[in-house]
Motif scaffolding. Sequence first.
Motif, PDB file in Angstrom:
ATOM      1  N   VAL A   2       0.832  -1.194   0.000  1.00 27.22           N
ATOM      2  CA  VAL A   2       0.000   0.000   0.000  1.00 27.22           C
ATOM      3  C   VAL A   2       0.869   1.247   0.000  1.00 27.22           C
ATOM      4  O   VAL A   2       1.878   1.319   0.715  1.00 27.22           O
ATOM      5  CB  VAL A   2      -0.927   0.028   1.240  1.00 27.22           C
ATOM      6  CG1 VAL A   2      -1.782   1.297   1.241  1.00 27.22           C
ATOM      7  CG2 VAL A   2      -1.805  -1.216   1.285  1.00 27.22           C
ATOM      8  N   GLY A   3       0.452   2.230  -0.799  1.00 30.40           N
ATOM      9  CA  GLY A   3       1.053   3.556  -0.756  1.00 30.40           C
ATOM     10  C   GLY A   3       0.001   4.570  -0.325  1.00 30.40           C
ATOM     11  O   GLY A   3      -1.199   4.329  -0.468  1.00 30.40           O
ATOM     12  N   TYR A   4       0.462   5.691   0.202  1.00 27.72           N
ATOM     13  CA  TYR A   4      -0.441   6.783   0.581  1.00 27.72           C
ATOM     14  C   TYR A   4      -0.048   7.999  -0.236  1.00 27.72           C
ATOM     15  O   TYR A   4       1.143   8.323  -0.354  1.00 27.72           O
ATOM     16  CB  TYR A   4      -0.329   7.087   2.075  1.00 27.72           C
ATOM     17  CG  TYR A   4      -1.197   8.262   2.511  1.00 27.72           C
ATOM     18  CD1 TYR A   4      -2.544   8.075   2.806  1.00 27.72           C
ATOM     19  CD2 TYR A   4      -0.680   9.550   2.587  1.00 27.72           C
ATOM     20  CE1 TYR A   4      -3.352   9.135   3.181  1.00 27.72           C
ATOM     21  CE2 TYR A   4      -1.481  10.619   2.963  1.00 27.72           C
ATOM     22  CZ  TYR A   4      -2.807  10.408   3.253  1.00 27.72           C
ATOM     23  OH  TYR A   4      -3.598  11.467   3.611  1.00 27.72           O
ATOM     24  N   SER A   5      -1.053   8.708  -0.764  1.00 27.10           N
ATOM     25  CA  SER A   5      -0.768   9.819  -1.663  1.00 27.10           C
ATOM     26  C   SER A   5      -1.625  11.029  -1.347  1.00 27.10           C
ATOM     27  O   SER A   5      -2.855  10.958  -1.377  1.00 27.10           O
ATOM     28  CB  SER A   5      -1.014   9.385  -3.117  1.00 27.10           C
ATOM     29  OG  SER A   5      -0.861  10.469  -4.009  1.00 27.10           O
ATOM     30  N   GLY A   6      -0.972  12.172  -1.063  1.00 23.39           N
ATOM     31  CA  GLY A   6      -1.653  13.455  -0.970  1.00 23.39           C
ATOM     32  C   GLY A   6      -2.462  13.630   0.294  1.00 23.39           C
ATOM     33  O   GLY A   6      -2.302  12.922   1.282  1.00 23.39           O
ATOM     34  N   GLY A   7      -3.349  14.623   0.255  1.00 23.02           N
ATOM     35  CA  GLY A   7      -4.222  14.873   1.382  1.00 23.02           C
ATOM     36  C   GLY A   7      -3.610  15.759   2.443  1.00 23.02           C
ATOM     37  O   GLY A   7      -2.588  16.416   2.224  1.00 23.02           O
ATOM     38  N   VAL A   8      -4.226  15.780   3.611  1.00 19.76           N
ATOM     39  CA  VAL A   8      -3.730  16.551   4.744  1.00 19.76           C
ATOM     40  C   VAL A   8      -2.445  15.902   5.219  1.00 19.76           C
ATOM     41  O   VAL A   8      -2.442  14.741   5.648  1.00 19.76           O
ATOM     42  CB  VAL A   8      -4.780  16.588   5.876  1.00 19.76           C
ATOM     43  CG1 VAL A   8      -4.245  17.347   7.085  1.00 19.76           C
ATOM     44  CG2 VAL A   8      -6.079  17.212   5.370  1.00 19.76           C
ATOM     45  N   ILE A   9      -1.331  16.618   5.162  1.00 22.22           N
ATOM     46  CA  ILE A   9      -0.036  15.991   5.398  1.00 22.22           C
ATOM     47  C   ILE A   9       0.084  15.411   6.796  1.00 22.22           C
ATOM     48  O   ILE A   9       0.737  14.382   6.992  1.00 22.22           O
ATOM     49  CB  ILE A   9       1.106  16.990   5.087  1.00 22.22           C
ATOM     50  CG1 ILE A   9       2.447  16.260   4.990  1.00 22.22           C
ATOM     51  CG2 ILE A   9       1.137  18.123   6.095  1.00 22.22           C
ATOM     52  CD1 ILE A   9       3.575  17.118   4.443  1.00 22.22           C
ATOM     53  N   SER A  10      -0.570  16.015   7.789  1.00 21.11           N
ATOM     54  CA  SER A  10      -0.490  15.480   9.145  1.00 21.11           C
ATOM     55  C   SER A  10      -1.170  14.118   9.248  1.00 21.11           C
ATOM     56  O   SER A  10      -0.716  13.249  10.010  1.00 21.11           O
ATOM     57  CB  SER A  10      -1.098  16.460  10.145  1.00 21.11           C
ATOM     58  OG  SER A  10      -0.332  17.640  10.233  1.00 21.11           O
ATOM     59  N   VAL A  26       3.528   6.522  10.411  1.00 23.98           N
ATOM     60  CA  VAL A  26       4.122   6.071  11.666  1.00 23.98           C
ATOM     61  C   VAL A  26       3.441   4.816  12.198  1.00 23.98           C
ATOM     62  O   VAL A  26       4.110   3.869  12.642  1.00 23.98           O
ATOM     63  CB  VAL A  26       4.069   7.198  12.725  1.00 23.98           C
ATOM     64  CG1 VAL A  26       4.506   6.684  14.094  1.00 23.98           C
ATOM     65  CG2 VAL A  26       4.943   8.370  12.307  1.00 23.98           C
ATOM     66  N   VAL A  27       2.104   4.768  12.147  1.00 23.77           N
ATOM     67  CA  VAL A  27       1.381   3.709  12.860  1.00 23.77           C
ATOM     68  C   VAL A  27       0.916   2.568  11.970  1.00 23.77           C
ATOM     69  O   VAL A  27       0.523   1.523  12.499  1.00 23.77           O
ATOM     70  CB  VAL A  27       0.151   4.294  13.607  1.00 23.77           C
ATOM     71  CG1 VAL A  27       0.569   5.393  14.553  1.00 23.77           C
ATOM     72  CG2 VAL A  27      -0.914   4.795  12.623  1.00 23.77           C
ATOM     73  N   GLU A  28       0.943   2.733  10.646  1.00 22.70           N
ATOM     74  CA  GLU A  28       0.361   1.726   9.750  1.00 22.70           C
ATOM     75  C   GLU A  28       1.461   0.999   8.975  1.00 22.70           C
ATOM     76  O   GLU A  28       1.969   1.513   7.975  1.00 22.70           O
ATOM     77  CB  GLU A  28      -0.628   2.389   8.802  1.00 22.70           C
ATOM     78  CG  GLU A  28      -1.306   1.450   7.832  1.00 22.70           C
ATOM     79  CD  GLU A  28      -1.806   0.180   8.495  1.00 22.70           C
ATOM     80  OE1 GLU A  28      -1.181  -0.883   8.263  1.00 22.70           O
ATOM     81  OE2 GLU A  28      -2.812   0.253   9.226  1.00 22.70           O
ATOM     82  N   PRO A  29       1.843  -0.214   9.397  1.00 23.81           N
ATOM     83  CA  PRO A  29       2.952  -0.920   8.737  1.00 23.81           C
ATOM     84  C   PRO A  29       2.647  -1.390   7.323  1.00 23.81           C
ATOM     85  O   PRO A  29       3.577  -1.714   6.571  1.00 23.81           O
ATOM     86  CB  PRO A  29       3.207  -2.109   9.672  1.00 23.81           C
ATOM     87  CG  PRO A  29       1.918  -2.314  10.396  1.00 23.81           C
ATOM     88  CD  PRO A  29       1.331  -0.954  10.560  1.00 23.81           C
ATOM     89  N   ARG A  30       1.362  -1.420   6.941  1.00 23.33           N
ATOM     90  CA  ARG A  30       1.035  -1.861   5.579  1.00 23.33           C
ATOM     91  C   ARG A  30       1.353  -0.799   4.542  1.00 23.33           C
ATOM     92  O   ARG A  30       1.422  -1.097   3.351  1.00 23.33           O
ATOM     93  CB  ARG A  30      -0.441  -2.261   5.518  1.00 23.33           C
ATOM     94  CG  ARG A  30      -0.752  -3.512   6.327  1.00 23.33           C
ATOM     95  CD  ARG A  30      -2.241  -3.791   6.415  1.00 23.33           C
ATOM     96  NE  ARG A  30      -2.940  -2.794   7.229  1.00 23.33           N
ATOM     97  CZ  ARG A  30      -4.224  -2.871   7.567  1.00 23.33           C
ATOM     98  NH1 ARG A  30      -4.945  -3.896   7.129  1.00 23.33           N
ATOM     99  NH2 ARG A  30      -4.790  -1.933   8.304  1.00 23.33           N
ATOM    100  N   ILE A  31       1.543   0.444   4.963  1.00 22.54           N
ATOM    101  CA  ILE A  31       1.917   1.520   4.045  1.00 22.54           C
ATOM    102  C   ILE A  31       3.433   1.529   3.915  1.00 22.54           C
ATOM    103  O   ILE A  31       4.147   1.749   4.895  1.00 22.54           O
ATOM    104  CB  ILE A  31       1.387   2.880   4.535  1.00 22.54           C
ATOM    105  CG1 ILE A  31      -0.140   2.884   4.512  1.00 22.54           C
ATOM    106  CG2 ILE A  31       1.935   4.015   3.674  1.00 22.54           C
ATOM    107  CD1 ILE A  31      -0.772   4.152   5.053  1.00 22.54           C
ATOM    108  N   VAL A  32       3.931   1.297   2.714  1.00 26.08           N
ATOM    109  CA  VAL A  32       5.378   1.136   2.507  1.00 26.08           C
ATOM    110  C   VAL A  32       6.018   2.345   1.841  1.00 26.08           C
ATOM    111  O   VAL A  32       7.257   2.424   1.766  1.00 26.08           O
ATOM    112  CB  VAL A  32       5.678  -0.136   1.683  1.00 26.08           C
ATOM    113  CG1 VAL A  32       5.115  -1.368   2.391  1.00 26.08           C
ATOM    114  CG2 VAL A  32       5.122  -0.025   0.266  1.00 26.08           C
ATOM    115  N   ALA A  33       5.218   3.292   1.335  1.00 27.17           N
ATOM    116  CA  ALA A  33       5.754   4.492   0.693  1.00 27.17           C
ATOM    117  C   ALA A  33       4.657   5.540   0.683  1.00 27.17           C
ATOM    118  O   ALA A  33       3.466   5.208   0.625  1.00 27.17           O
ATOM    119  CB  ALA A  33       6.222   4.200  -0.740  1.00 27.17           C
TER     120      ALA A  33
END
Length: 244
Positions: free
Chosen positions: A141-149, A156-163
């Motif tokens: 899983v990647g995370y893209s954009g949105g509210v940076i906080s 920090v808390v979600e190990p499934r997000i790798v980038a």
Amino acid sequence: MRFTSEQRLDDGVLEREFTLGEIPGILWTPVSASAPVPLILLGHPPLGLHKMYPRLAARARHAAADGFAAATIELPGSGDRPCWAAAEQARADLRRALEAGEPVSDEIIDALILPLVDKAVPESQAALDALLSLPEIGGPVGYSGGVISVGIRLAVVEPRIVAAGFFAGSFVPRTMFEEARKVTIPLHVLLQWDDEGNDRQAALDLFDAFGSKEKTLHANMGGHTGVPLFAGEDAAGFFARHLR
């Protein structure tokens, strides 16, 4: 998760609206995929999915062309979700400060962002639970954009997000700088150099604070809405490297 509508877009992407409890969301998948595909979780500002749909759909279709699924959910207190009185008050305080030409205080930023992070991150994690249970989605899983906080906390808390790809264009509470030091996944950060709503030095300080060994800052001239088209290509290359 309950799917509520489905349509095939003209480029062959399958778009499905869903609800997760009271939370609406949208999932886009490439129908040509022969095996489970990675997922990009699309963030967005708290303006409502209906207003953000054209930009979100464009990003999702780009992701699908690269062989990824993409999904997004409505933020707390936004769009068709129940009104959140504290968030409405924080937004009103922000508007008053900006219209008066006054500095935006730490108190306003904290009230605007920190409760949103506390609510939005567990909801995003619940969405990942549901999305990754689908046979057509296999991760990573990647995370893209949105509210940076929100992205920082998730990193920090979600190990499934790798980038993660961040847009340095929203207010950041001081406490989030400490959380940024705990981020270790690869990062691609976009900064508009003349963003009228963003403190450039604060954005540079935040980038410096990230604990990731691989982090890249892409700074372009122009204001908040002046992101060049090639910036999307750079972000796509980043996710291709880390999700395939």
